[in-house]
Write a protein that holds these residues in place. Structure first.
Motif, PDB file in Angstrom:
ATOM      1  N   LEU A   1      -9.555  18.861  12.391  1.00  0.00           N
ATOM      2  CA  LEU A   1      -9.370  17.465  12.013  1.00  0.00           C
ATOM      3  C   LEU A   1      -8.124  17.299  11.158  1.00  0.00           C
ATOM      4  O   LEU A   1      -7.307  16.390  11.366  1.00  0.00           O
ATOM      5  CB  LEU A   1     -10.589  16.958  11.243  1.00  0.00           C
ATOM      6  N   LEU A   2      -7.982  18.210  10.206  1.00  0.00           N
ATOM      7  CA  LEU A   2      -6.849  18.132   9.289  1.00  0.00           C
ATOM      8  C   LEU A   2      -5.529  18.246  10.032  1.00  0.00           C
ATOM      9  O   LEU A   2      -4.615  17.440   9.842  1.00  0.00           O
ATOM     10  CB  LEU A   2      -6.964  19.241   8.240  1.00  0.00           C
ATOM     11  N   PHE A   3      -5.432  19.241  10.911  1.00  0.00           N
ATOM     12  CA  PHE A   3      -4.180  19.472  11.620  1.00  0.00           C
ATOM     13  C   PHE A   3      -4.030  18.583  12.844  1.00  0.00           C
ATOM     14  O   PHE A   3      -2.927  18.131  13.154  1.00  0.00           O
ATOM     15  CB  PHE A   3      -4.085  20.949  12.026  1.00  0.00           C
ATOM     16  N   GLY A   4      -5.144  18.339  13.542  1.00  0.00           N
ATOM     17  CA  GLY A   4      -5.057  17.528  14.737  1.00  0.00           C
ATOM     18  C   GLY A   4      -4.780  16.067  14.440  1.00  0.00           C
ATOM     19  O   GLY A   4      -3.948  15.433  15.090  1.00  0.00           O
ATOM     20  N   ALA A   5      -5.475  15.531  13.441  1.00  0.00           N
ATOM     21  CA  ALA A   5      -5.246  14.139  13.079  1.00  0.00           C
ATOM     22  C   ALA A   5      -4.118  13.997  12.068  1.00  0.00           C
ATOM     23  O   ALA A   5      -3.309  13.077  12.135  1.00  0.00           O
ATOM     24  CB  ALA A   5      -6.535  13.534  12.520  1.00  0.00           C
ATOM     25  N   GLY A   6      -4.049  14.949  11.130  1.00  0.00           N
ATOM     26  CA  GLY A   6      -3.047  14.856  10.071  1.00  0.00           C
ATOM     27  C   GLY A   6      -1.663  15.277  10.500  1.00  0.00           C
ATOM     28  O   GLY A   6      -0.669  14.765   9.968  1.00  0.00           O
ATOM     29  N   GLY A   7      -1.568  16.211  11.461  1.00  0.00           N
ATOM     30  CA  GLY A   7      -0.254  16.664  11.904  1.00  0.00           C
ATOM     31  C   GLY A   7       0.608  15.539  12.435  1.00  0.00           C
ATOM     32  O   GLY A   7       1.738  15.328  11.962  1.00  0.00           O
ATOM     33  N   PRO A   8       0.122  14.771  13.419  1.00  0.00           N
ATOM     34  CA  PRO A   8       0.918  13.637  13.895  1.00  0.00           C
ATOM     35  C   PRO A   8       1.213  12.607  12.807  1.00  0.00           C
ATOM     36  O   PRO A   8       2.286  11.991  12.811  1.00  0.00           O
ATOM     37  CB  PRO A   8       0.023  13.036  14.995  1.00  0.00           C
ATOM     38  N   GLU A   9       0.271  12.423  11.860  1.00  0.00           N
ATOM     39  CA  GLU A   9       0.533  11.481  10.776  1.00  0.00           C
ATOM     40  C   GLU A   9       1.653  11.992   9.872  1.00  0.00           C
ATOM     41  O   GLU A   9       2.494  11.208   9.400  1.00  0.00           O
ATOM     42  CB  GLU A   9      -0.747  11.259   9.962  1.00  0.00           C
ATOM     43  N   LEU A  10       1.675  13.312   9.591  1.00  0.00           N
ATOM     44  CA  LEU A  10       2.778  13.895   8.830  1.00  0.00           C
ATOM     45  C   LEU A  10       4.106  13.675   9.551  1.00  0.00           C
ATOM     46  O   LEU A  10       5.134  13.395   8.922  1.00  0.00           O
ATOM     47  CB  LEU A  10       2.541  15.393   8.620  1.00  0.00           C
ATOM     48  N   ARG A  11       4.076  13.827  10.858  1.00  0.00           N
ATOM     49  CA  ARG A  11       5.283  13.596  11.667  1.00  0.00           C
ATOM     50  C   ARG A  11       5.788  12.169  11.472  1.00  0.00           C
ATOM     51  O   ARG A  11       7.003  11.949  11.302  1.00  0.00           O
ATOM     52  CB  ARG A  11       4.949  13.852  13.133  1.00  0.00           C
ATOM     53  N   GLU A  12       4.865  11.210  11.455  1.00  0.00           N
ATOM     54  CA  GLU A  12       5.280   9.816  11.292  1.00  0.00           C
ATOM     55  C   GLU A  12       5.733   9.538   9.862  1.00  0.00           C
ATOM     56  O   GLU A  12       6.690   8.795   9.639  1.00  0.00           O
ATOM     57  CB  GLU A  12       4.130   8.879  11.676  1.00  0.00           C
ATOM     58  N   LEU A  13       5.052  10.129   8.872  1.00  0.00           N
ATOM     59  CA  LEU A  13       5.459   9.946   7.482  1.00  0.00           C
ATOM     60  C   LEU A  13       6.843  10.531   7.229  1.00  0.00           C
ATOM     61  O   LEU A  13       7.584  10.054   6.360  1.00  0.00           O
ATOM     62  CB  LEU A  13       4.438  10.612   6.542  1.00  0.00           C
ATOM     63  N   GLY A  14       7.181  11.578   7.986  1.00  0.00           N
ATOM     64  CA  GLY A  14       8.506  12.174   7.864  1.00  0.00           C
ATOM     65  C   GLY A  14       9.579  11.404   8.598  1.00  0.00           C
ATOM     66  O   GLY A  14      10.733  11.835   8.626  1.00  0.00           O
ATOM     67  N   GLY A  15       9.205  10.282   9.193  1.00  0.00           N
ATOM     68  CA  GLY A  15      10.184   9.446   9.863  1.00  0.00           C
ATOM     69  C   GLY A  15      10.228   9.602  11.365  1.00  0.00           C
ATOM     70  O   GLY A  15      11.069   8.989  12.033  1.00  0.00           O
ATOM     71  N   GLY A  16       9.337  10.444  11.927  1.00  0.00           N
ATOM     72  CA  GLY A  16       9.347  10.661  13.362  1.00  0.00           C
ATOM     73  C   GLY A  16      10.556  11.451  13.802  1.00  0.00           C
ATOM     74  O   GLY A  16      11.379  11.879  12.980  1.00  0.00           O
ATOM     75  N   GLY A  17      10.673  11.697  15.097  1.00  0.00           N
ATOM     76  CA  GLY A  17      11.819  12.444  15.603  1.00  0.00           C
ATOM     77  C   GLY A  17      11.887  13.852  15.039  1.00  0.00           C
ATOM     78  O   GLY A  17      10.890  14.428  14.611  1.00  0.00           O
ATOM     79  N   ARG A  18      13.092  14.414  15.012  1.00  0.00           N
ATOM     80  CA  ARG A  18      13.254  15.809  14.586  1.00  0.00           C
ATOM     81  C   ARG A  18      12.901  16.009  13.120  1.00  0.00           C
ATOM     82  O   ARG A  18      12.282  17.016  12.757  1.00  0.00           O
ATOM     83  CB  ARG A  18      14.691  16.266  14.854  1.00  0.00           C
TER      84      ARG A  18
END
Length: 456
Positions: free
Chosen positions: A169-186
């Motif tokens: 849950l932490l990595f599956g749901a949180g991973g994409p959210e971290l990606r978006e919080l980091g601004g998306g993309g690379r």
């Protein structure tokens, strides 16, 4: 001697510290098994612009090395445990190196072209997989050395899989959210890689502290470290071969479903971020239903409970074919049903593996080696999980999926969308059905003894 250091006993209950410490290792194993399967293929095709066919090679080929490496690490850890009294140094090496290489996997520089970026990811992911193997192989070997009790192993695995569910849950749901919080993309992927890598390492370090610090029974006979020796161990145990076959097929089934989730969210449900909800639906039930699977072991035995879990997962994946007619709230409900089966499919085979190791040890007068068994087990599991994204990408390539660069997603044909749905539902269903056929052939003295105890 405490339960933490007691090797085997049918009467000693494992200490809470041992159970908790071992379970925390699933933060590392669950995270590494989940996050790359969820986002790596998508990172390659929709951020770096790598064609689906080429991304298939990048995702799958590096993991093939584990087929050779993991059995060797198992033998090396057996020999090291015999010489030094434990496997802890292997666990620590993996815990220290994985965060570094995992972050590098998602750190492709902006100026790098598509081909060079694909090579960068492949090299970093190979290094990540090697570091993970140094932890995972001895970690899987530990339960056979911590206790001989049929039900204590179920208890140990119930806690492990509960933490595994939280980790997914932490990595599956949180991973994409971290990606978006980091601004998306690379840049978003880089932030995700760094933060996730640190969390992986902390969980793995916690588990290393419960590793026994005295010579293990299964390492006492020494023996060769060759891949051929590992294969002889596999061939010598029919229950292991059957259990491994069922587990490998299910690793491929779940790996395929995980890899397909992001594509379903984006191109079928129409919301890229709904992948987090899909993951909560799949993994959330694992924590809640784990006590029920533990009780089912006492009532029915591990084999029958495992068959039930597999059947539930199969039924849910078949129902997901309904996406062909459109999505809706029902998708998340059906995925939650799959999650109930998924929880049992994680806990039960892992609690059966130590039983198989002990059975082989008794039949071969103490010649079994836990490290070799776990090395072959993790090698096959790793390849199965890696084949999941590769299978999804292959289906997408055949059905005409169009890759994208940047934040704009290409418009997909109806055939490509149907290919996504088939990868998410039909492929896992077929693989799970094959695993049930394999599991019907599983026979073990521990299961027979449990059945006799239930009848009295």
């Amino acid at each position: 001697m405490t339960a933490t250091t007691t090797s085997t006993s049918t009467t000693t209950r494992l200490s809470s510290a041992t159970v908790r410490g071992y379970a925390l290792g699933s933060v590392g194993t669950g995270g590494f098994a989940t996050l790359p399967g969820l986002v790596l293929a998508y990172y390659l095709t929709d951020t770096l612009g790598v064609a689906a066919a080429a991304a298939t090679v990048v995702v799958f080929i590096p993991k093939v090395l584990d087929v050779v490496l993991n059995p060797l690490i198992g033998s090396w850890s057996d020999a090291s445990a015999h010489r030094t009294g434990g496997r802890r140094r292997f666990l620590l090496v993996g815990a220290a190196l994985l965060p570094i290489f995992f972050a590098l996997t998602f750190a492709v520089p902006d100026g790098l072209g598509t081909a060079a970026g694909a090579v960068w990811v492949a090299v970093a992911f190979i290094a990540s997989a090697m570091a993970f193997s140094f932890f995972q192989v001895p970690y899987i070997a530990l339960p056979a050395e911590l206790t001989d009790d049929y039900h204590e192993r179920s208890r140990l695995m119930a806690w492990r899989v509960a933490v595994l569910g939280i980790a997914i849950l932490l990595f599956g749901a949180g991973g994409p959210e971290l990606r978006e919080l980091g601004g998306g993309g690379r840049w978003g992927y880089l932030v995700m890689g760094v933060v996730a890598g640190i969390v992986l390492g902390l969980g793995m370090f916690a588990a290393s502290r419960v590793a026994p610090s005295r010579p293990t029974r299964t390492a006492a006979t020494g023996g060769g470290v060759s891949f051929a020796a590992s294969l002889r161990v596999v061939r010598s145990s029919a229950p292991f071969r059957v259990l491994l076959t069922a587990f490998a097929l299910q690793a491929l089934a779940t790996g395929t479903m995980l890899a397909g989730a992001q594509y379903v969210a984006t191109y079928v449900l129409g919301d890229e971020r709904s992948v987090s909800i899909l993951f909560v639906a799949l993994v959330g039930p694992a924590v809640a239903v784990m006590p029920l699977w533990s009780r089912s072991v006492r009532a029915w035995g591990k084999r029958r409970a495992y068959l039930l879990a597999s059947t539930l997962f199969f039924a849910a994946t078949v129902a997901l074919l309904g996406l062909m007619t459109g999505g809706g709230w029902w998708v998340f409900a059906v995925v939650a049903l799959a999650g109930v089966g998924y929880a049992g499919m994680q806990m039960l085979p892992m609690s059966m593996l130590p039983d198989v190791i002990s059975d082989h040890e008794r039949s071969e007068s103490g010649t079994a080696r836990a490290g070799v068994f776990s090395g072959v087990w993790t090698a096959v599991e790793t390849v199965g999980l890696a084949l999941g994204p590769a299978l999804v990408l292959a289906i997408l390539a055949v059905t005409g999926f169009v890759s994208s660069t940047g934040d704009e997603h290409a418009v997909q044909s109806a055939t490509a969308v149907n290919g996504i749905i088939l990868a998410f539902s039909a492929a896992p269903a077929i693989l799970t059905a094959l695993s049930v056929v394999a599991l019907l052939r599983y026979r073990l003295a521990a299961e027979d003894a449990h059945a006799q105890n239930r009848s009295h």
